[in-house]
Structure formats: structure tokens, C-alpha cells
Design an enzyme around this catalytic site. Structure first.
Site, PDB file in Angstrom:
ATOM      1  N   ARG A  62       0.848  -1.199   0.000  1.00  0.00           N
ATOM      2  CA  ARG A  62       0.000   0.000   0.000  1.00  0.00           C
ATOM      3  C   ARG A  62       0.884   1.251   0.000  1.00  0.00           C
ATOM      4  O   ARG A  62       0.613   2.223  -0.709  1.00  0.00           O
ATOM      5  CB  ARG A  62      -0.925  -0.009   1.232  1.00  0.00           C
ATOM      6  CG  ARG A  62      -1.915  -1.167   1.217  1.00  0.00           C
ATOM      7  CD  ARG A  62      -3.010  -0.993   2.253  1.00  0.00           C
ATOM      8  NE  ARG A  62      -2.576  -1.158   3.636  1.00  0.00           N
ATOM      9  CZ  ARG A  62      -2.580  -2.313   4.308  1.00  0.00           C
ATOM     10  NH1 ARG A  62      -2.993  -3.421   3.695  1.00  0.00           N
ATOM     11  NH2 ARG A  62      -2.192  -2.383   5.566  1.00  0.00           N
ATOM     12  N   LYS A 121     -18.634  17.647  -2.548  1.00  0.00           N
ATOM     13  CA  LYS A 121     -18.168  16.567  -3.436  1.00  0.00           C
ATOM     14  C   LYS A 121     -19.373  15.695  -3.797  1.00  0.00           C
ATOM     15  O   LYS A 121     -19.707  14.755  -3.072  1.00  0.00           O
ATOM     16  CB  LYS A 121     -17.082  15.743  -2.742  1.00  0.00           C
ATOM     17  CG  LYS A 121     -16.629  14.529  -3.548  1.00  0.00           C
ATOM     18  CD  LYS A 121     -15.316  13.970  -3.032  1.00  0.00           C
ATOM     19  CE  LYS A 121     -14.956  12.676  -3.731  1.00  0.00           C
ATOM     20  NZ  LYS A 121     -13.587  12.238  -3.483  1.00  0.00           N
ATOM     21  N   GLU A 138     -19.446  15.083   1.230  1.00  0.00           N
ATOM     22  CA  GLU A 138     -19.655  14.166   0.096  1.00  0.00           C
ATOM     23  C   GLU A 138     -20.920  13.317   0.259  1.00  0.00           C
ATOM     24  O   GLU A 138     -20.887  12.264   0.889  1.00  0.00           O
ATOM     25  CB  GLU A 138     -18.441  13.234  -0.075  1.00  0.00           C
ATOM     26  CG  GLU A 138     -18.619  12.269  -1.248  1.00  0.00           C
ATOM     27  CD  GLU A 138     -17.437  11.331  -1.484  1.00  0.00           C
ATOM     28  OE1 GLU A 138     -16.463  11.355  -0.708  1.00  0.00           O
ATOM     29  OE2 GLU A 138     -17.507  10.565  -2.459  1.00  0.00           O
TER      30      GLU A 138
HETATM   31  P1  13P Z   1     -14.212   7.701  -7.048  1.00  0.00           P
HETATM   32  O1  13P Z   1     -13.816   8.877  -7.888  1.00  0.00           O
HETATM   33  O2  13P Z   1     -13.523   6.423  -7.422  1.00  0.00           O
HETATM   34  O3  13P Z   1     -15.712   7.581  -6.923  1.00  0.00           O
HETATM   35  O4  13P Z   1     -13.676   7.988  -5.586  1.00  0.00           O
HETATM   36  C1  13P Z   1     -13.850   9.224  -5.048  1.00  0.00           C
HETATM   37  C2  13P Z   1     -14.081   9.116  -3.610  1.00  0.00           C
HETATM   38  O5  13P Z   1     -13.370   9.692  -2.827  1.00  0.00           O
HETATM   39  C3  13P Z   1     -15.217   8.314  -3.138  1.00  0.00           C
HETATM   40  O6  13P Z   1     -15.451   8.579  -1.783  1.00  0.00           O
END
Ligand code: 13P
Length: 336
Positions: A43, A216, A174
Site C-alpha cells: 500500500r 463533493k 460528500e
Molecule cells: P471515485 O472517484 O472512485 O468515486 O472515488 C472518489 C471518492 O473519494 C469516493 O469517496
């Protein structure tokens, strides 16, 4: 820098965010896909590859990290956050503890992680994090999303955002309406609009300063299995119209997640939105998979492939950056 300055730097022209905050479970799935064991070292090697790609700071303003990565050192002993800062990239941190079943719901989820968050945020600030992320998950289908699920998630997002600002950390809020399912773009529109209204209502009630946060969201798209897929122009216009109805202009920027869209499609959608002229908010990216998929596939967990994987990552970052400025076109893929 104060929180307004950090938010502005994260959505500076030509730049956006790399989401590299996959939890231990999610990064294992990504590494499984290239038949590489997920260990602390693998990782670290993968994240180091991304963060040390030459001049990636031209396209990436900030990186969202997972707790392990924020504390981890590169092979040469420097902290991984130092690698980022050397490229003028702002370190961020995922602080939610994942989406868990919502009590008394029919399979819907609510994101956990508020207990002890004030103390964790103080430590994360000491470790160099200047912004944070909390992801709520809203699914469509079979009566979902319920207003109950939307409200529970909106409440938690606002509690998180207020605690972040108290700790001088810019919250990325988000709420992700998932692409999974065969629903139409209009069903995605409706779920996204209802979700964003509830989120901003809670942010207001809980005194979150809109100038000191970023949103987001998902793009408004057709469900993955919908037989009639909306085209790029429809996605761009419906997504921006949805924000015009729900997102206050005091919010400095909207940074999209890619949500499982293929890299090129996510880039085309972002570009189309930025070609529709200036909006009240910066329209940028916070992609995970749409910035990493090619790099991961090229790397295959092999030291000999690091340079080629970095080149693949830089290509994707450059094209996404062009789309953030509305200057991308498909020919750039061929020439990349
Ligand atoms: P993705 O762009 O792969 O959807 O990931 C963004 C992200 O931070 C999801 O929480």
C-alpha cells in the site's frame, strides 16, 4: 493559510484533488485486481508511486489520505505527507468510519464516525491534514432513497463539517448518490436534488460556514444498468441545473467524485460542464478511480513498472486538469 485560502487553493485553475483514501478493505480489492497482496508495504509503495510522480503538483492541488497513509513513511524514510508538500500538494484525510446499515430501514446505509471525531481531527491537524472528507452513500431503487436515510446522512455530514471547521480543517461534504441500478438519469436527478436540499438545510442549521467547505457530489447520470444511457451534453446540463437549484453560491467549489465511471467518460463529463461557461462555483474534480485505474493496471505491483505507471497517472492527471478548464478533447487521448 486560513480555511477560505485552503478551499480556494484546492480548486485553483487547472487543479483538482486526488482521492487516494481507499480504506484497507477497498484498497485490498484494487490490489487484488492486479494480483498483488495488500500489505502495509504494498500500500505504501503504491501511494508513494502516485505522490512522487514528477510535477504532479501541476494538476493535483490536494490528496485525500487514509489514516494509515497519513502516518506512513516513504522508502527513503521521509513522511509520505512530506512528498506531497514538496510538490505543493495539500494533504487531506478521510475521517468517516464507513457506511453501516441504518436501523429500521430497508437496507439503506448511514455513515458512522462522529464519536471521538473532535479529538481525531485535532491529531490529524497536528499530522499536517488541512482538509477532510466524509462520504455518505445514497442508493436508488425499490423505494430508496427514503427521506429518513437522506436526513440521517445529512445530519451526520453537517455534524462532521462543523467539527472540522472548529478544528481549522476544511470539510469536503460528500453525499454520493450511487450509479448502481437501472434507474434513469431523471431518477438520479430527483434523488440528487432531494439529497442536496437536505444537506444544505442541515449545514445551515448546524452553522457551517459555506465559504470554508467544498461539496463533493455525484454527477447526474443514468444508472449503470439503465438501457438508455444519457449522453455527455445531457449529463452536463442536468448536473449543473441541479446545483443551480440546491447549492448556495457562497460555496467556493464543487469537486466531483467519479463514482465508477470509466476514466475517459468522467473526463468528458467534467469538460462538458466547464465548457458551459462560468458558474458561481469552481467546477473541479476529486477523482479516485478515474485518476488511478490506468496507473494501477500498468503498475501490476512490480518495481520495474513504477515509471510507466507514473507516466500513466500523469497522463490521466493532465487530461483531467484540461477538462477542469474546459480544454479537453478526445484527440488528446490518442496523443497521450
Ligand atoms: P471515485 O472517484 O472512485 O468515486 O472515488 C472518489 C471518492 O473519494 C469516493 O469517496
Amino acid at each position: 493559510m486560513d480555511m477560505e485560502d485552503i478551499a480556494a487553493a484546492l480548486v485553483a485553475p487547472s487543479k483538482g484533488i486526488l482521492a487516494a483514501d481507499e480504506s484497507t478493505g477497498t484498497i485490498k480489492k484494487r490490489l487484488d485486481s492486479i494480483k498483488t497482496a495488500s500489505t502495509k508495504e504494498s500500500r505504501r509503495d503504491y501511494r508513494e508511486l502516485l505522490f512522487s510522480a514528477k510535477d504532479v503538483g501541476d494538476y493535483i492541488s490536494g490528496v485525500i489520505l487514509y489514516d494509515e497513509t497519513l502516518r506512513q513513511a516513504a522508502k527513503d524514510g521521509r513522511q509520505l505527507t512530506t512528498l506531497l508538500e514538496d510538490q505543493h500538494i495539500i494533504p487531506g484525510i478521510k475521517v468517516d468510519m464507513g457506511a453501516k446499515p441504518l436501523a429500521f430501514s430497508d437496507g439503506e446505509l448511514v455513515t458512522e464516525g462522529l464519536d471521538g471525531l473532535r479529538e481525531r481531527l485535532a491529531e490529524y491537524h497536528d499530522l499536517g491534514a488541512r482538509f477532510a472528507k466524509w462520504r455518505a452513500v445514497i442508493s436508488i431503487g425499490d423505494g430508496a432513497p427514503s427521506q429518513y436515510c437522506i436526513d440521517a446522512n445529512a445530519h451526520a455530514l453537517a455534524r462532521y463539517a462543523a467539527l472540522c471547521q472548529e478544528a481549522n480543517i476544511v470539510p469536503i461534504v460528500e453525499p454520493e448518490v450511487l450509479m448502481d441500478g437501472d434507474h434513469s438519469i431523471d431518477e438520479c436527478y430527483a434523488a440528487t436534488e432531494t439529497t442536496l436540499k437536505a444537506v444544505f438545510d442541515e449545514l445551515y442549521k448546524q452553522r457551517v460556514v459555506l465559504e470554508q467547505m467544498l461539496l463533493k457530489p455525484n454527477m447526474v447520470v443514468s444508472g449503470k444498468d439503465c438501457p438508455e444511457q444519457a449522453g455527455v451534453d445531457e449529463v452536463a446540463s442536468k448536473t449543473l441545473y441541479c446545483f443551480s437549484q440546491t447549492v448556495p453560491t457562497a460555496v467556493p467549489g464543487i469537486v466531483f467524485l467519479s463514482g465508477g465511471q470509466p476514466e475517459r467518460q468522467a473526463t468528458e463529463h467534467l469538460n462538458a460542464m466547464n465548457q458551459l461557461g462560468r458558474q458561481p462555483w469552481e467546477i473541479s474534480y476529486s477523482f479516485g478511480r478515474a485518476l488511478q485505474a490506468s496507473a494501477l493496471a500498468v503498475w501490476q505491483g512490480k518495481p520495474a513498472n513504477v515509471e510507466a505507471a507514473q507516466a500513466a497517472f500523469l497522463t490521466r492527471a493532465r487530461l483531467t486538469s484540461a477538462a477542469r478548464d474546459g480544454e479537453y478533447n478526445a484527440d488528446m487521448e490518442a496523443n497521450a
